[in-house]
Design an enzyme around this catalytic site. Structure first.
Site, mmCIF file in Angstrom:
data_model
loop_
_atom_site.group_PDB
_atom_site.id
_atom_site.type_symbol
_atom_site.label_atom_id
_atom_site.label_comp_id
_atom_site.label_asym_id
_atom_site.label_seq_id
_atom_site.Cartn_x
_atom_site.Cartn_y
_atom_site.Cartn_z
ATOM 1 N N ASP A 88 0.794 -1.228 0.000
ATOM 2 C CA ASP A 88 0.000 0.000 0.000
ATOM 3 C C ASP A 88 0.827 1.278 0.000
ATOM 4 O OD1 ASP A 88 1.164 -0.040 2.470
ATOM 5 O OD2 ASP A 88 -0.694 -0.229 3.616
ATOM 6 N N GLU B 222 -0.353 -8.967 -1.334
ATOM 7 C CA GLU B 222 -0.942 -8.410 -0.091
ATOM 8 C C GLU B 222 -2.140 -7.526 -0.438
ATOM 9 O OE1 GLU B 222 0.775 -5.401 2.649
ATOM 10 O OE2 GLU B 222 1.336 -7.083 3.905
ATOM 11 N N GLU C 213 -2.357 4.967 3.199
ATOM 12 C CA GLU C 213 -2.226 3.609 2.682
ATOM 13 C C GLU C 213 -3.553 2.934 2.358
ATOM 14 O OE1 GLU C 213 -0.619 4.837 5.303
ATOM 15 O OE2 GLU C 213 1.488 4.754 4.727
ATOM 16 N N HIS D 155 6.063 4.993 13.313
ATOM 17 C CA HIS D 155 6.401 5.821 12.145
ATOM 18 C C HIS D 155 5.208 6.350 11.373
ATOM 19 C CE1 HIS D 155 5.183 3.014 8.976
ATOM 20 N NE2 HIS D 155 5.548 2.067 9.800
ATOM 21 N N ARG E 287 2.341 8.184 9.461
ATOM 22 C CA ARG E 287 2.075 9.594 9.145
ATOM 23 C C ARG E 287 0.859 10.124 9.905
ATOM 24 N NH1 ARG E 287 4.323 12.222 4.334
ATOM 25 N NH2 ARG E 287 5.894 10.863 3.430
ATOM 26 N N HIS F 125 12.786 5.019 13.361
ATOM 27 C CA HIS F 125 12.585 5.184 11.914
ATOM 28 C C HIS F 125 13.335 6.434 11.441
ATOM 29 C CE1 HIS F 125 10.308 5.706 8.152
ATOM 30 N NE2 HIS F 125 9.838 4.477 8.314
HETATM 31 C C1 UD1 Z 1 6.488 4.779 4.035
HETATM 32 C C2 UD1 Z 1 5.120 4.321 3.545
HETATM 33 C C3 UD1 Z 1 4.381 3.599 4.656
HETATM 34 C C4 UD1 Z 1 5.218 2.501 5.269
HETATM 35 C C5 UD1 Z 1 6.561 3.075 5.688
HETATM 36 C C6 UD1 Z 1 7.426 1.944 6.172
HETATM 37 C C7 UD1 Z 1 3.975 5.699 1.878
HETATM 38 C C8 UD1 Z 1 3.041 6.823 1.638
HETATM 39 N N1 UD1 Z 1 4.301 5.449 3.152
HETATM 40 O O1 UD1 Z 1 6.275 5.764 5.023
HETATM 41 O O2 UD1 Z 1 3.205 3.019 4.114
HETATM 42 O O3 UD1 Z 1 4.540 1.999 6.388
HETATM 43 O O4 UD1 Z 1 7.195 3.673 4.560
HETATM 44 O O5 UD1 Z 1 8.527 2.361 6.863
HETATM 45 O O6 UD1 Z 1 4.416 5.087 0.950
HETATM 46 N N2 UD1 Z 1 13.822 8.345 5.358
HETATM 47 C C9 UD1 Z 1 15.201 8.279 5.314
HETATM 48 N N3 UD1 Z 1 15.790 7.098 4.985
HETATM 49 C C10 UD1 Z 1 15.082 5.970 4.745
HETATM 50 C C11 UD1 Z 1 13.697 6.037 4.808
HETATM 51 C C12 UD1 Z 1 13.078 7.233 5.112
HETATM 52 O O7 UD1 Z 1 15.887 9.262 5.550
HETATM 53 O O8 UD1 Z 1 15.678 4.929 4.487
HETATM 54 C C13 UD1 Z 1 13.179 9.635 5.680
HETATM 55 C C14 UD1 Z 1 13.288 10.658 4.532
HETATM 56 O O9 UD1 Z 1 13.451 11.928 5.063
HETATM 57 C C15 UD1 Z 1 11.932 10.523 3.852
HETATM 58 C C16 UD1 Z 1 11.035 10.288 5.048
HETATM 59 O O10 UD1 Z 1 11.779 9.434 5.902
HETATM 60 O O11 UD1 Z 1 11.563 11.657 3.110
HETATM 61 C C17 UD1 Z 1 9.683 9.729 4.744
HETATM 62 O O12 UD1 Z 1 9.747 8.555 3.936
HETATM 63 P P1 UD1 Z 1 8.410 8.054 3.174
HETATM 64 O O13 UD1 Z 1 8.711 6.805 2.475
HETATM 65 O O14 UD1 Z 1 7.809 9.172 2.405
HETATM 66 O O15 UD1 Z 1 7.391 7.797 4.347
HETATM 67 P P2 UD1 Z 1 7.384 6.756 5.500
HETATM 68 O O16 UD1 Z 1 6.809 7.475 6.648
HETATM 69 O O17 UD1 Z 1 8.693 6.090 5.627
HETATM 70 N N1 UDP Z 2 11.881 -3.829 10.728
HETATM 71 C C1 UDP Z 2 13.259 -3.926 10.612
HETATM 72 N N2 UDP Z 2 14.034 -3.093 11.367
HETATM 73 C C2 UDP Z 2 13.527 -2.173 12.220
HETATM 74 C C3 UDP Z 2 12.105 -2.068 12.323
HETATM 75 C C4 UDP Z 2 11.326 -2.908 11.559
HETATM 76 O O1 UDP Z 2 13.768 -4.748 9.857
HETATM 77 O O2 UDP Z 2 14.291 -1.460 12.870
HETATM 78 C C5 UDP Z 2 11.036 -4.700 9.881
HETATM 79 C C6 UDP Z 2 9.980 -5.497 10.590
HETATM 80 O O3 UDP Z 2 10.459 -6.758 10.958
HETATM 81 C C7 UDP Z 2 8.868 -5.592 9.562
HETATM 82 C C8 UDP Z 2 9.051 -4.347 8.723
HETATM 83 O O4 UDP Z 2 10.340 -3.837 9.018
HETATM 84 O O5 UDP Z 2 9.065 -6.702 8.689
HETATM 85 C C9 UDP Z 2 8.006 -3.322 9.043
HETATM 86 O O6 UDP Z 2 8.327 -2.121 8.447
HETATM 87 P P1 UDP Z 2 7.707 -0.746 8.896
HETATM 88 O O7 UDP Z 2 7.223 -0.836 10.298
HETATM 89 O O8 UDP Z 2 8.681 0.301 8.541
HETATM 90 O O9 UDP Z 2 6.489 -0.562 7.876
HETATM 91 P P2 UDP Z 2 4.974 -1.097 7.878
HETATM 92 O O10 UDP Z 2 5.007 -2.565 8.038
HETATM 93 O O11 UDP Z 2 4.262 -0.396 8.971
HETATM 94 O O12 UDP Z 2 4.461 -0.659 6.553
#
Ligand code: UD1
Ligand code: UDP
Length: 374
Positions: A99, A121, A135, A216, A218, A248
Site C-alpha cells: 500500500d 498483499e 495507505e 512511524h 504519518r 525510523h
Molecule cells: C512509508 C510508507 C508507509 C510505510 C513506511 C514503512 C507511503 C506513503 N508510506 O512511510 O506506508 O509503512 O514507509 O517504513 O508510501 N527516510 C530516510 N531514509 C530511509 C527512509 C526514510 O531518511 O531509508 C526519511 C526521509 O526523510 C523521507 C522520510 O523518511 O523523506 C519519509 O519517507 P516516506 O517513504 O515518504 O514515508 P514513510 O513514513 O517512511
Molecule cells: N523492521 C526492521 N528493522 C527495524 C524495524 C522494523 O527490519 O528497525 C522490519 C519489521 O520486521 C517488519 C518491517 O520492518 O518486517 C516493518 O516495516 P515498517 O514498520 O517500517 O512498515 P509497515 O510494516 O508499517 O508498513
C-alpha cells in the site's frame, strides 16, 4: 517451451522489500519467468539494509528519496520514473506489494500502459480512509484495477469480493512476510554472527524485561507521536523494564523521539535495525509496542504480544487471534495496557500464544504458480 513471462517487480520501502525478497528469489530461480527488479528508492538506507541481506542487485534503482518528502512530489516522481522503466523494459506483468506510494504509482504507471498488474498483499481494509493514511486509499486504488490479487487471508479475499472484484482473479496465498521471517530465522541459525549486535544492550538491560518499540505512521505525526513518547517515558520509569526503540529515519519521528526520550536510563534509542537484528529483537522482547503493519504480522507467528498504537487496523486477524490489541495513541491507555501485561501473568499468557493467521510461510510458492497459470 513457450518464452518466459517477463515480470517487472517494483518496490521501494523497507516493508515492501522484506515482503518482496522471497518472491524475487523464487522468480529468479524459475525458468518460466524472466524477472527485472526496479526499486524506486522511496527509502534509501532502510531499503538498502534489506537488499544487502537478501543479496538483491536491482536492475533499476530510481534513487528518488528526498528528505522529508511530500506525498505529492514523491508520487509525481514515482509515476514518471517507473513509467520510463516500463517503456524501456516492456514487461508482460508488473508486480507490486502492499500500500505504499511506490506500490500505488508502480501499478498506476503499468495501468496507463495497459500492462496487467499483480498485487501482493491485496484486500487489506481498515474501512477508514484516514487510518492508515494514505495507505488505505493506495491499496484500494491498486485493487480497483489489478488483474491478479494475492490476498494473504480469507478476510482480505472477502473484502475484495465485496468490492465486486472477480473471484477468479483472487488467490488466498498467506502473507509473504511469514516466508521472509522463516528465511531470516534459518539464515541466523546458519550464521549466528548475522544478529549479534544487540549483545551490548542485552547485557546492559540484563534482568529487565525488554519492550521493543517502533513507530512511524504519518497519521500519528504531531500529537500522536508526542503521546507515544509520553507513554514510553512513563513505562520506562519502571525499574523492571527496558525499551529498545530502533527509530525510523523519518525526521518527523526522530525529532519528537530524540527530544522526548534521549538520555533516559531504560530507553535505548537506536538506529533502524537490519532484518536479522530486528528478528533478534522480536525474539528477546517480552512484548512489542508498535504502529507498524509488518510487526503486527510477525509477532503472532512468534507468540509475542503486540500493543498496536493505532485507532484501527487493516490486519484484524492478529487481534482476533488474541496476540494483538489496539491501544490507540492515548498515553494513559498505552501505559495501562502495557502495565497490565507486565503485572498480570494470566493476561500476558493469554496473549503470548503463537498463531499463524497471516500465513504458513508458503505464500511465495502459491503466488508463483498463480502467475505461471495466468
Ligand atoms: C512509508 C510508507 C508507509 C510505510 C513506511 C514503512 C507511503 C506513503 N508510506 O512511510 O506506508 O509503512 O514507509 O517504513 O508510501 N527516510 C530516510 N531514509 C530511509 C527512509 C526514510 O531518511 O531509508 C526519511 C526521509 O526523510 C523521507 C522520510 O523518511 O523523506 C519519509 O519517507 P516516506 O517513504 O515518504 O514515508 P514513510 O513514513 O517512511
Ligand atoms: N523492521 C526492521 N528493522 C527495524 C524495524 C522494523 O527490519 O528497525 C522490519 C519489521 O520486521 C517488519 C518491517 O520492518 O518486517 C516493518 O516495516 P515498517 O514498520 O517500517 O512498515 P509497515 O510494516 O508499517 O508498513
Amino acid at each position: 517451451m513457450s518464452p518466459p513471462i517477463k515480470i517487472l517487480s517494483v518496490f521501494g520501502t523497507r516493508p515492501e522489500a522484506i515482503k518482496f525478497f522471497p518472491l524475487v528469489h523464487a522468480l529468479e530461480r524459475d525458468e518460466r519467468f524472466d524477472q527485472r527488479v526496479c526499486v524506486s528508492g522511496q527509502h534509501r538506507g532502510m531499503l538498502d539494509q534489506v537488499l544487502e541481506i537478501a543479496d538483491i542487485s536491482p536492475d533499476h534503482d530510481l534513487d528518488l528519496m528526498q528528505p522529508d518528502q511530500t506525498l505529492d512530489a514523491l508520487t509525481a516522481n514515482l509515476l514518471t520514473g517507473i513509467g520510463k522503466v516500463l517503456d524501456e523494459e516492456k514487461p508482460d506483468w508488473v508486480i507490486v506489494q502492499g500500500d505504499t506510494a511506490t506500490a500505488m504509482s508502480g501499478a498506476l504507471a503499468a495501468y496507463y500502459r495497459k500492462i496487467p498488474v499483480a498485487h501482493v498483499e491485496a484486500g487489506l481494509r481498515s474501512g477508514n480512509i484516514h487510518h492508515p493514511w494514505p495507505e488505505e486509499v493506495n491499496r484500494k486504488i491498486v485493487g480497483s484495477f489489478a488483474a491478479l490479487h494475492f490476498a494473504p487471508t480469507q478476510t482480505a479475499a472477502g473484502a475484495l469480493k465485496r468490492e465486486a472484484v472477480d473471484p477468479a482473479s483472487i488467490y488466498v496465498t498467506g502473507n509473504t512476510v511469514i516466508d521472509a521471517l522463516h528465511w531470516i530465522t534459518e539464515q541466523i541459525k546458519q550464521k549466528p554472527e548475522l544478529a549479534t549486535n544487540l549483545a551490548e544492550l542485552e547485557q546492559r538491560f540484563a534482568g529487565k524485561r525488554i519492550i521493543g518499540v517502533t513507530s512511524h505512521r504519518r497519521e500519528n505525526f504531531g500529537g500522536g507521536m508526542e503521546a507515544i513518547a509520553d507513554a514510553i517515558r512513563r513505562i520506562a520509569a519502571r525499574d523492571d523494564v527496558a525499551m529498545i526503540f530502533p527509530v525510523h529515519l523519518n525526521p518527523n519521528v526522530r525529532k519528537v523521539m530524540t527530544e522526548e526520550l534521549e538520555g533516559l536510563d531504560n530507553v535505548a534509542l537506536i538506529e533502524p535495525l537490519d532484518y536479522p537484528h530486528f528478528a533478534r529483537l522480536l525474539d528477546i522482547c517480552t512484548l512489542m509496542l508498535t504502529d507498524s503493519g509488518g510487526v503486527q504480522e510477525e509477532a503472532p507467528a512468534l507468540g509475542k504480544p503486540v500493543l498496536v498504537m493505532r485507532e484501527t487496523t487493516e490486519r484484524p486477524e492478529g487481534v482476533e487471534a488474541g496476540t494483538a490489541k489496539l491501544v490507540g495513541t492515548d498515553a494513559d491507555m498505552i501505559v495501562s495496557e502495557c502495565n497490565r501485561l507486565l503485572d498480570d501473568q494470566a493476561a500476558y499468557d493469554a496473549m503470548a500464544q503463537s498463531h499463524n493467521p497471516f500465513g504458513d510461510g508458503q505464500a511465495v510458492g502459491r503466488i508463483v504458480e498463480a502467475l505461471a497459470k495466468n
